[in-house]
Design an enzyme around this catalytic site. Structure first.
Site, PDB file in Angstrom:
ATOM      1  N   HIS A  27      35.849 -32.435  -7.868  1.00 33.77           N
ATOM      2  CA  HIS A  27      36.123 -30.978  -8.698  1.00 33.77           C
ATOM      3  C   HIS A  27      35.335 -31.004  -9.918  1.00 33.77           C
ATOM      4  N   TYR A  51      38.809 -37.953  -6.347  1.00 36.89           N
ATOM      5  CA  TYR A  51      40.190 -38.525  -6.552  1.00 36.89           C
ATOM      6  C   TYR A  51      39.755 -40.072  -7.028  1.00 36.89           C
ATOM      7  N   GLN A  65      42.368 -16.551  -6.041  1.00 35.81           N
ATOM      8  CA  GLN A  65      43.096 -16.235  -7.014  1.00 35.81           C
ATOM      9  C   GLN A  65      44.467 -16.431  -7.251  1.00 35.81           C
ATOM     10  N   ARG A  93      40.505 -38.923   4.351  1.00 35.78           N
ATOM     11  CA  ARG A  93      39.708 -37.848   4.087  1.00 35.78           C
ATOM     12  C   ARG A  93      38.472 -38.412   3.102  1.00 35.78           C
ATOM     13  N   GLU A 148      36.865 -35.887  -3.092  1.00 37.52           N
ATOM     14  CA  GLU A 148      36.973 -34.783  -3.899  1.00 37.52           C
ATOM     15  C   GLU A 148      37.007 -35.153  -5.269  1.00 37.52           C
TER      16      GLU A 148
HETATM   17  P1  FAD Z   1      42.499   1.527  -5.468  1.00 36.58           P
HETATM   18  O1  FAD Z   1      41.805   0.540  -4.917  1.00 36.58           O
HETATM   19  O2  FAD Z   1      41.686   2.198  -6.717  1.00 36.58           O
HETATM   20  O3  FAD Z   1      42.613   2.673  -4.424  1.00 36.58           O
HETATM   21  C1  FAD Z   1      43.289   4.014  -4.660  1.00 36.58           C
HETATM   22  C2  FAD Z   1      43.109   4.731  -3.554  1.00 36.58           C
HETATM   23  O4  FAD Z   1      43.689   6.051  -3.770  1.00 36.58           O
HETATM   24  C3  FAD Z   1      41.601   5.227  -3.271  1.00 36.58           C
HETATM   25  O5  FAD Z   1      41.112   5.073  -2.147  1.00 36.58           O
HETATM   26  C4  FAD Z   1      41.539   6.719  -3.633  1.00 36.58           C
HETATM   27  O6  FAD Z   1      40.400   7.531  -3.017  1.00 36.58           O
HETATM   28  C5  FAD Z   1      42.919   7.123  -3.382  1.00 36.58           C
HETATM   29  N1  FAD Z   1      43.351   8.486  -3.772  1.00 36.58           N
HETATM   30  C6  FAD Z   1      43.475   8.534  -5.201  1.00 36.58           C
HETATM   31  N2  FAD Z   1      44.024   9.747  -5.416  1.00 36.58           N
HETATM   32  C7  FAD Z   1      44.417  10.307  -4.214  1.00 36.58           C
HETATM   33  C8  FAD Z   1      45.177  11.573  -3.609  1.00 36.58           C
HETATM   34  N3  FAD Z   1      45.481  12.372  -4.606  1.00 36.58           N
HETATM   35  N4  FAD Z   1      45.247  11.675  -2.419  1.00 36.58           N
HETATM   36  C9  FAD Z   1      44.820  10.532  -1.623  1.00 36.58           C
HETATM   37  N5  FAD Z   1      44.270   9.612  -1.888  1.00 36.58           N
HETATM   38  C10 FAD Z   1      43.898   9.276  -3.194  1.00 36.58           C
HETATM   39  N6  FAD Z   1      40.003  -7.583  -7.415  1.00 36.58           N
HETATM   40  C11 FAD Z   1      40.632  -8.726  -7.226  1.00 36.58           C
HETATM   41  O7  FAD Z   1      41.537  -9.129  -7.321  1.00 36.58           O
HETATM   42  N7  FAD Z   1      39.430  -9.663  -7.005  1.00 36.58           N
HETATM   43  C12 FAD Z   1      38.297  -9.416  -6.965  1.00 36.58           C
HETATM   44  O8  FAD Z   1      37.286 -10.250  -6.764  1.00 36.58           O
HETATM   45  C13 FAD Z   1      37.762  -8.007  -7.221  1.00 36.58           C
HETATM   46  N8  FAD Z   1      36.602  -7.581  -7.170  1.00 36.58           N
HETATM   47  C14 FAD Z   1      36.230  -6.357  -7.427  1.00 36.58           C
HETATM   48  C15 FAD Z   1      34.909  -5.912  -7.515  1.00 36.58           C
HETATM   49  C16 FAD Z   1      34.371  -4.718  -7.729  1.00 36.58           C
HETATM   50  C17 FAD Z   1      33.143  -4.601  -7.815  1.00 36.58           C
HETATM   51  C18 FAD Z   1      35.320  -3.694  -7.934  1.00 36.58           C
HETATM   52  C19 FAD Z   1      35.105  -2.204  -7.855  1.00 36.58           C
HETATM   53  C20 FAD Z   1      36.810  -4.048  -7.864  1.00 36.58           C
HETATM   54  C21 FAD Z   1      37.333  -5.308  -7.602  1.00 36.58           C
HETATM   55  N9  FAD Z   1      38.630  -5.894  -7.654  1.00 36.58           N
HETATM   56  C22 FAD Z   1      38.704  -7.137  -7.432  1.00 36.58           C
HETATM   57  C23 FAD Z   1      39.730  -5.010  -8.015  1.00 36.58           C
HETATM   58  C24 FAD Z   1      40.505  -4.355  -7.166  1.00 36.58           C
HETATM   59  O9  FAD Z   1      39.625  -3.847  -5.783  1.00 36.58           O
HETATM   60  C25 FAD Z   1      41.661  -3.413  -7.620  1.00 36.58           C
HETATM   61  O10 FAD Z   1      42.550  -4.200  -8.379  1.00 36.58           O
HETATM   62  C26 FAD Z   1      42.312  -2.677  -6.463  1.00 36.58           C
HETATM   63  O11 FAD Z   1      41.544  -2.130  -5.586  1.00 36.58           O
HETATM   64  C27 FAD Z   1      43.286  -1.814  -6.720  1.00 36.58           C
HETATM   65  O12 FAD Z   1      44.188  -1.426  -5.924  1.00 36.58           O
HETATM   66  P2  FAD Z   1      45.072   0.024  -5.700  1.00 36.58           P
HETATM   67  O13 FAD Z   1      45.404   0.198  -4.362  1.00 36.58           O
HETATM   68  O14 FAD Z   1      45.872   0.130  -6.934  1.00 36.58           O
HETATM   69  O15 FAD Z   1      43.893   1.354  -6.035  1.00 36.58           O
HETATM   70  P1  NAP Z   2      38.214  -5.592 -17.391  1.00 34.08           P
HETATM   71  O1  NAP Z   2      37.843  -7.031 -16.935  1.00 34.08           O
HETATM   72  O2  NAP Z   2      39.330  -5.165 -18.066  1.00 34.08           O
HETATM   73  O3  NAP Z   2      36.705  -5.326 -18.236  1.00 34.08           O
HETATM   74  C1  NAP Z   2      36.445  -4.404 -18.688  1.00 34.08           C
HETATM   75  C2  NAP Z   2      35.261  -4.572 -19.837  1.00 34.08           C
HETATM   76  O4  NAP Z   2      34.731  -3.380 -20.309  1.00 34.08           O
HETATM   77  C3  NAP Z   2      35.290  -5.488 -20.951  1.00 34.08           C
HETATM   78  O5  NAP Z   2      34.402  -6.312 -20.916  1.00 34.08           O
HETATM   79  C4  NAP Z   2      35.784  -4.549 -22.382  1.00 34.08           C
HETATM   80  O6  NAP Z   2      35.124  -5.459 -23.197  1.00 34.08           O
HETATM   81  C5  NAP Z   2      34.962  -3.461 -22.007  1.00 34.08           C
HETATM   82  N1  NAP Z   2      35.615  -2.120 -22.306  1.00 34.08           N
HETATM   83  C6  NAP Z   2      36.756  -1.765 -22.492  1.00 34.08           C
HETATM   84  N2  NAP Z   2      36.821  -0.475 -22.999  1.00 34.08           N
HETATM   85  C7  NAP Z   2      35.822  -0.242 -23.274  1.00 34.08           C
HETATM   86  C8  NAP Z   2      35.113   1.103 -24.097  1.00 34.08           C
HETATM   87  N3  NAP Z   2      35.923   2.025 -24.487  1.00 34.08           N
HETATM   88  N4  NAP Z   2      33.907   0.950 -24.346  1.00 34.08           N
HETATM   89  C9  NAP Z   2      33.163   0.153 -24.061  1.00 34.08           C
HETATM   90  N5  NAP Z   2      33.358  -1.050 -23.400  1.00 34.08           N
HETATM   91  C10 NAP Z   2      34.773  -1.213 -23.159  1.00 34.08           C
HETATM   92  O7  NAP Z   2      37.971  -4.726 -16.278  1.00 34.08           O
HETATM   93  P2  NAP Z   2      36.868  -4.447 -15.046  1.00 34.08           P
HETATM   94  O8  NAP Z   2      35.713  -5.429 -15.113  1.00 34.08           O
HETATM   95  O9  NAP Z   2      36.646  -3.020 -14.695  1.00 34.08           O
HETATM   96  O10 NAP Z   2      37.651  -5.319 -13.920  1.00 34.08           O
HETATM   97  C11 NAP Z   2      39.012  -4.647 -13.298  1.00 34.08           C
HETATM   98  C12 NAP Z   2      39.766  -5.526 -12.751  1.00 34.08           C
HETATM   99  O11 NAP Z   2      39.099  -5.988 -11.584  1.00 34.08           O
HETATM  100  C13 NAP Z   2      39.922  -6.860 -13.590  1.00 34.08           C
HETATM  101  O12 NAP Z   2      41.289  -7.004 -14.343  1.00 34.08           O
HETATM  102  C14 NAP Z   2      39.608  -8.120 -12.699  1.00 34.08           C
HETATM  103  O13 NAP Z   2      40.992  -8.698 -12.301  1.00 34.08           O
HETATM  104  C15 NAP Z   2      39.386  -7.461 -10.899  1.00 34.08           C
HETATM  105  N6  NAP Z   2      38.280  -7.974 -10.906  1.00 34.08           N
HETATM  106  C16 NAP Z   2      38.208  -9.109 -10.420  1.00 34.08           C
HETATM  107  C17 NAP Z   2      36.852  -9.963 -10.306  1.00 34.08           C
HETATM  108  C18 NAP Z   2      37.206 -11.364  -9.946  1.00 34.08           C
HETATM  109  O14 NAP Z   2      36.020 -11.904  -9.458  1.00 34.08           O
HETATM  110  N7  NAP Z   2      38.327 -12.083  -9.797  1.00 34.08           N
HETATM  111  C19 NAP Z   2      35.902  -9.310 -10.078  1.00 34.08           C
HETATM  112  C20 NAP Z   2      35.866  -7.870 -10.360  1.00 34.08           C
HETATM  113  C21 NAP Z   2      37.033  -7.336 -10.841  1.00 34.08           C
HETATM  114  P3  NAP Z   2      34.908  -5.101 -24.677  1.00 34.08           P
HETATM  115  O15 NAP Z   2      36.111  -4.338 -25.079  1.00 34.08           O
HETATM  116  O16 NAP Z   2      34.678  -6.627 -25.449  1.00 34.08           O
HETATM  117  O17 NAP Z   2      33.675  -4.232 -25.062  1.00 34.08           O
HETATM  118 FE1  SF4 Z   3      43.551 -18.263  -1.627  1.00 39.09          FE
HETATM  119 FE2  SF4 Z   3      44.537 -15.989  -0.258  1.00 39.09          FE
HETATM  120 FE3  SF4 Z   3      42.351 -15.891  -1.975  1.00 39.09          FE
HETATM  121 FE4  SF4 Z   3      42.265 -17.193   0.505  1.00 39.09          FE
HETATM  122  S1  SF4 Z   3      42.737 -15.263   0.360  1.00 39.09           S
HETATM  123  S2  SF4 Z   3      41.224 -17.740  -1.404  1.00 39.09           S
HETATM  124  S3  SF4 Z   3      44.596 -18.225   0.470  1.00 39.09           S
HETATM  125  S4  SF4 Z   3      44.331 -16.438  -2.669  1.00 39.09           S
END
Ligand code: FAD
Ligand code: NAP
Ligand code: SF4
Length: 680
Positions: free
Chosen positions: A260, A174, A347, A222, A172
């Protein structure tokens, strides 16, 4: 859901390995992972509980996080070290806790060399690492000998503390690896110059350690089987090193890949499973001691296949045992679908380690907090409603039911997963489907009453439950841009989840995590994560026998679309992404030719496309003649039930995105759900 095979499906993985003087009960090694608990003496009980839980789960051999053999080798100031008897005595808590559970444990000796984040750092030569501001001091020849003696002292202390062995970190990038590679070793004395001289330190450390600890002590070496950096070791040198450490007394060679500072991803989720085992297989043929394969092996079937093909005799996994301490036990019980599969997101593990925060797991917030986050059986069973089956609701519902509560889970959509159901469709994020599979099985096992396709109202919930947990998540923010209702505009769920047609030129509004993921989705036809050959081409990885460091010219797949990725902020796109994964996303979108525009004002959307300008004075107006505009402008909480339930006097808890949408991720959602479940 996966079918339940019986344990006979993993005969190799579950078979013991006789090392001559001791036997490992199976082929699963828990590889070293620095948790941060190692760094403070007061955390020794927490560390003991963490390892004991993994030993109870059936791991064949546990390897601790890295301990420096002296202060120059610290990962960071006042980091973990093992240099005296007092420290060794403390470690007895760990070794006896693991042995009481029938496990075996080795201590990793890790000297960070030029990766040491402090001014005392030393290395083969005074060459600064590109990922560290501190320039190391070049060791004198006497200094090298002193370092070797410190390794040996560390191993002796580990033996006194009751460890079953040590792992000497030689990969890695190191300290030892810095001597091995010409990139960082420009010496002309007996520790540099020829490949043999560069290997001398590694071989001497193993030889003298073996002399000091005697024959009945495990020594794992390693070994970096491809450095993935310019100036990395040549294949012949790597083979010779493996053979020489074997002759010097190593018991096991544990392989790893990449420094790294390498610009090839090796462990993030987009790396195909078991991506590098072919190289392990090549090396394995040259030695007679057992060799362990590592990197992106996260399920028993994958491990079994590697062992069956004879590419390794052991499988080393670090993160999979954070996400599920019972990984081996579940494999042995023929229940792989109960495994909480590591999705390689980094994460809560590596990203925390790089921020000097305690390591845990996004999927399992109990990891390395076993003594703090305890899920005890409840004394009073309650009738609980959980609304929303995203990560927050799933974590809450399953943990509450596991504790003995009667739980009903309502989900408006046709399936569980929430936003993870969208994330799993992003090329390179296929692993996220495993989390949905895990929860599907856990809902079954814990007896949660799941009501899919049921959007509940406050009236449905009032009077029928003792308490309600609102996990209704988030919905995409739709910004107030003139023309936002134009038919060319789609939200990210419409594009990724619903498969609405997208044109050949696209503007993505918003360059957060989701905007970048959506750009990957739009520029990728076949996910390279599912095709190892294509992935290697894309990142320029080749046979280490053909090129030193195993590097060649990357040939990324052509994008099917022209994509503009936009944000209002000035500054670099993706600046807020995590340390261990952000650079991979940035490199990938760059390779696909995504146009990145920052400091943008969105003026309007019409039949001509998206009209933008730049800066506070709306200068340089420009029209992006795109077919489609995809909105990825952040999220808003779905909280419509909160007020009505409160007025109706229903005791309501709000978690996940429904609680706070800003900076929401699954780590927070799952942790909040789990902590709430522990408290009710
Ligand atoms: P949500 O996932 O939004 O779930 C809420 C649920 O509640 C939904 O299924 C909805 O249908 C249901 N619901 C709402 N209202 C009602 C109601 N009245 N009755 C019954 N059901 C209802 N996060 C990461 O940490 N790492 C990542 O790499 C990452 N990548 C992402 C990539 C993409 C493309 C997207 C879209 C998201 C990603 N996220 C990632 C974000 C992550 O998925 C969200 O932060 C997470 O899903 C939030 O969880 P939650 O349970 O709070 O809400
Ligand atoms: P985000 O990271 O907060 O990004 C939102 C984007 O929208 C920013 O680029 C912001 O940039 C823009 N924005 C905000 N308000 C706006 C407005 N009114 N008009 C136009 N642009 C606006 O949120 P997200 O991409 O929706 O992701 C949601 C969460 O999912 C994140 O917090 C992240 O942690 C998680 N996630 C993580 C990963 C991962 O790989 N770890 C991947 C996907 C999602 P400007 O304000 O500069 O335009
Ligand atoms: Fe790390 Fe858990 Fe994500 Fe696996 S799932 S990479 S152990 S945070």
């Amino acid at each position: 859901m996966t079918e339940n095979p019986t344990s006979t499906d993993y005969p190799k993985l579950l078979s013991p390995l006789d090392l001559g003087f001791t036997t490992l009960k199976n082929r699963a090694i828990m590889a070293s992972m620095h948790t941060g608990l190692e760094d403070r003496a007061k955390n020794i009980d927490k560390l003991a509980a963490y390892f004991a839980e993994r030993a109870r789960g059936g791991v064949g051999l546990i390897i601790t996080g890295g301990y420096a053999p002296n202060r120059t080798g610290w990962l960071a100031p006042f980091g973990a070290k093992l240099t005296n008897r007092l420290e060794a005595r403390r470690h007895q808590k760990i070794t006896s806790a693991v042995h009481a559970e029938g496990g075996k444990i080795a201590l990793q000796i890790l000297h960070a060399g030029r990766y040491s984040y402090q001014p005392l750092s030393v290395s083969a030569s005074a060459i600064k690492a590109p990922i560290n501001p501190f320039k190391p001091r070049k060791l004198t020849s006497r200094g090298v000998r002193w370092q070797i003696r410190n390794y040996v002292r560390c191993a002796r202390l580990a033996q006194k503390a009751g460890y079953d062995g040590v792992e000497i970190m030689g990969g890695e990038g190191y300290f030892i690896n810095q001597f091995l590679a010409e990139r960082t070793n420009k010496r002309t004395d007996e520790w540099g110059g020829t490949p043999e001289n560069r290997r001398r330190i590694a071989v001497e450390i193993v030889r003298r350690t073996r002399q000091a600890v005697g024959p009945n002590f495990i020594i794992v070496f390693r070994l970096s089987m491809a450095d993935l950096v310019e100036g990395g070791q040549e294949w012949d040198e790597i083979v010779a090193l493996a053979q020489e450490v074997e002759a010097a007394g190593a018991t096991i060679i544990n392989t790893d890949i990449g420094w790294h500072e390498s610009r090839v991803p090796t462990i993030v989720t987009s790396v195909p499973r078991a991506a590098f085992v072919d190289i392990t297989g090549k090396l394995e043929k040259h030695v007679s001691i057992p060799v362990a394969a590592a990197n992106r092996i996260n399920m028993p079937q994958v491990a079994e296949e590697v062992l069956t093909r004879g590419e390794a005799q052991l499988i080393a996994m670090a993160r999979p045992f954070l996400s599920d301490p019972d990984w081996v036990r579940k494999a042995a019980a023929g229940a792989p679908d109960e495994i909480n599969t590591c999705i390689a997101c980094n994460q809560a593990c590596l990203d925390h380690a790089f921020q000097n925060k305690h390591v845990s797991c996004l999927l399992n917030p109990r990891a390395a907090r076993e003594t703090e986050l305890v899920l005890l059986p409840t004394r009073r069973t309650k009738r609980l409603a959980v609304v929303g089956a995203g990560p927050a609701g799933l974590a809450a519902a399953t943990n509450l039911a596991r504790r003995g509560h009667t739980v009903t889970l309502f989900e408006a959509g046709p399936e569980i997963g929430g936003q993870f159901g969208i994330a799993k469709r992003i090329p390179g994020k296929e692993e996220f489907a495993e989390t949905i599979r895990y929860y599907t099985r856990q809902l079954d096992l814990t007896g949660v009453d799941v009501r899919l396709g049921t959007r509940v109202s406050a009236a449905d919930l009032t009077g029928n439950f003792d308490e309600v947990i609102l996990a209704t998540g988030v919905s995409p923010r739709v910004p107030a841009i003139p023309g936002i209702e134009h038919p060319s505009v789609l939200t990210y769920p419409e594009v990724v989840r619903d498969g609405k047609p997208v044109g050949k030129t696209v503007a993505v509004i918003g360059a957060g995590g989701i905007g970048i993921d959506v750009s990957e989705f739009l520029t990728t036809e076949n996910s390279p994560s599912l095709d190892l050959k294509e992935w290697k081409q894309e990142w320029g990885v080749t046979d280490p026998e053909k090129a030193p460091g195993a590097l060649t010219t990357p040939v990324p797949e052509k994008s099917p679309r022209e994509v503009y990725l936009l944000q209002r902020k000035k500054g670099r796109i993706g600046a807020g992404l995590a340390k261990t994964t952000g650079w991979v996303h940035r490199a990938s979108t760059k390779a696909k030719g995504v146009h990145e525009l920052t400091g943008v004002n969105y003026e309007r959307i019409d039949d001509d496309g998206l009209h933008i300008s730049f800066g506070e004075n709306h200068e340089n107006p420009r029209t992006l003649a795109v077919d489609t505009v995809v909105i990825c402008a952040g999220q808003e909480s779905v909280r419509d039930l909160v007020d009505e339930l409160t007025v109706a006097g229903v005791l309501t808890h709000v978690i996940g995105g429904a609680d706070v949408a800003a900076e929401l991720d699954a780590k927070r959602a799952i942790e909040q759900g789990t902590r709430l479940a522990a408290s009710l």
